[in-house]
Design an enzyme around this catalytic site. Structure first.
Site: not given
Ligand code: OSB
Ligand code: MG
Length: 380
Positions: A135, A161, A163, A188, A213, A238, A262, A290
């Protein structure tokens, strides 16, 4: 399984580099760890709440408060069959899933040791390796993102992925797709869009994304169903899915075609198991998200990801992507083909580096069951 002792610790750890999402940038993490003691065994869980209430309503401080005032008093001294009883035990507490999950998962660690069965197997998992993706936080410009992706693909990761948020979306997606035409790519949004932007989101369909996402509100299911019917790209939920019945509602409404599970968000391994089963029966793929966890949270994610419903690469990656030094050993490593080998020893499958945790601890609170009394001792 008698719950003899509980210790809550807050540790401070700095990420190797800041992580930016549509709701902000984070560098310094304040993480709560739960250690449970039962009949001479000790087990660990991690609270995956953020420092502020920006991903979901929980924070490090609300979790501290709920754990000390409600979870520990309800749990300490209780004699339960096993960790599967925890959801019922904690049912009087509404919400606060991440706090409950850390406690329940600590008991799963103990149960796995008590039975001498690897945690993954105990949960019903059979995969020997899990598929890993990364991510990637929002970057200043597409060029910066491309060089990070190049590095992650070279390390073997199977899916990327990125953001996104309004103003930092199509330009980045197009650049990645142009440079890496065949990569398994997803985005995401962490709830950064509205249904009124459906026409804009429809433009994403041109880039062969595995999924988008959580495009809409963190607590919405219905508008996602309106959006999904207008998109070719699958929606993955999510933030909006907190339990198995939310998952069922979202699937039946057509609000998503994929679900990110999660452990913290759904309240622990018991609920995660139920969710993956509901999704599997309906042919909805799931994968493990994560929350920038340390090794303890990561180890639980690995065990969960071995369950049969987890058919897509997750956001479970190597310790070294986030931390200079993890709090478990060995650290979580990724093979050149982008997998993590699921541990086959009972418990977390990694040893907890207690000394390092002590060094990182800024406050702790211990609860002991002494006959029928509960004693509390704290240290700042
Ligand atoms: O939306 O998946 C998410 C991290 C903090 C809050 C929300 C998210 C995330 C990540 C991190 O995408 C994923 C990781 O721990 O590698
Ligand atoms: Mg997410």
């Amino acid at each position: 399984m008698k719950i003899d002792a509980l210790t809550l610790r807050e540790i401070h750890v700095r990420l190797k580099s800041p992580f930016e999402t549509s709701f902000g940038k984070i560098w310094e993490r304040r993480i709560l760890l739960v250690e449970a003691g039962s009949e001479g065994l000790s087990g660990w869980g991690e609270v995956t709440a953020g420092e502020g209430p920006f991903y979901n309503p929980e924070t490090t401080d609300t979790s501290w408060s709920i754990f000390c005032s409600f979870v520990a008093p309800l749990a300490i001294g209780k004699d339960i069959e096993g960790p599967g009883d925890v959801p019922a035990l904690l049912a009087p507490i509404r919400g606060h899933e991440m706090t409950k999950a850390a406690f329940e998962n600590a008991l799963w660690d103990i149960e796995s040791q008590r039975r001498g069965t690897p945690l993954a197997l105990l949960l019903g998992g059979s995969a020997r390796e899990i598929a890993c993706g990364v991510s990637l936080g929002i970057q200043n410009n597409p060029g910066a993102l491309l060089s990070i992706i190049e590095r992650e693909l070279a390390a073997g990761y199977q899916r990327i992925k990125i953001k996104i948020k309004p103003g930092k979306d199509l330009e980045f997606i197009a650049a990645v797709r142009k440079r890496f035409p065949a990569v398994r790519l997803m985005v995401d949004a962490n709830s950064a869009y509205h249904l009124e932007q459906a026409a804009h989101l429809r433009e994403f369909d041109a880039y062969d994304l595995m999924m988008i996402e959580q495009p809409l509100a963190w607590d919405d299911i219905y508008d996602h169903s309106k959006l999904q019917s207008q998109l070719r790209t699958p929606i993955c939920l999510d933030e909006s899915i907190h339990n198995a019945s939310h998952a069922r509602a979202a699937i039946e409404l057509g609000a998503c075609r994929i679900i990110n599970i999660k452990l913290g968000r759904v309240g622990g391994h018991s609920e995660a198991c139920r969710m993956q089963e509901i999704c599997r029966q309906r042919s909805i793929p799931v994968w493990s998200g994560g929350m920038l966890e340390t090794g303890i949270g990561r180890a639980h994610n690995i065990a969960m990801s071995s369950l049969p419903g987890f058919t897509l690469p997750g956001d479970v990656s190597a310790s070294q992507r986030y931390w200079d030094e993890d709090i478990i050993e060995p650290e979580v490593e990724v093979t050149p083909k982008g997998t993590i080998v699921v541990p086959t020893i009972p418990g977390l499958g990694y040893s907890v580096r207690r000394k390092r945790i002590e060094q990182l601890t800024v406050r702790q609170q211990a609860f002991h069951a002494k006959d029928s009394e509960v004693s509390v001792e704290g240290a700042a």
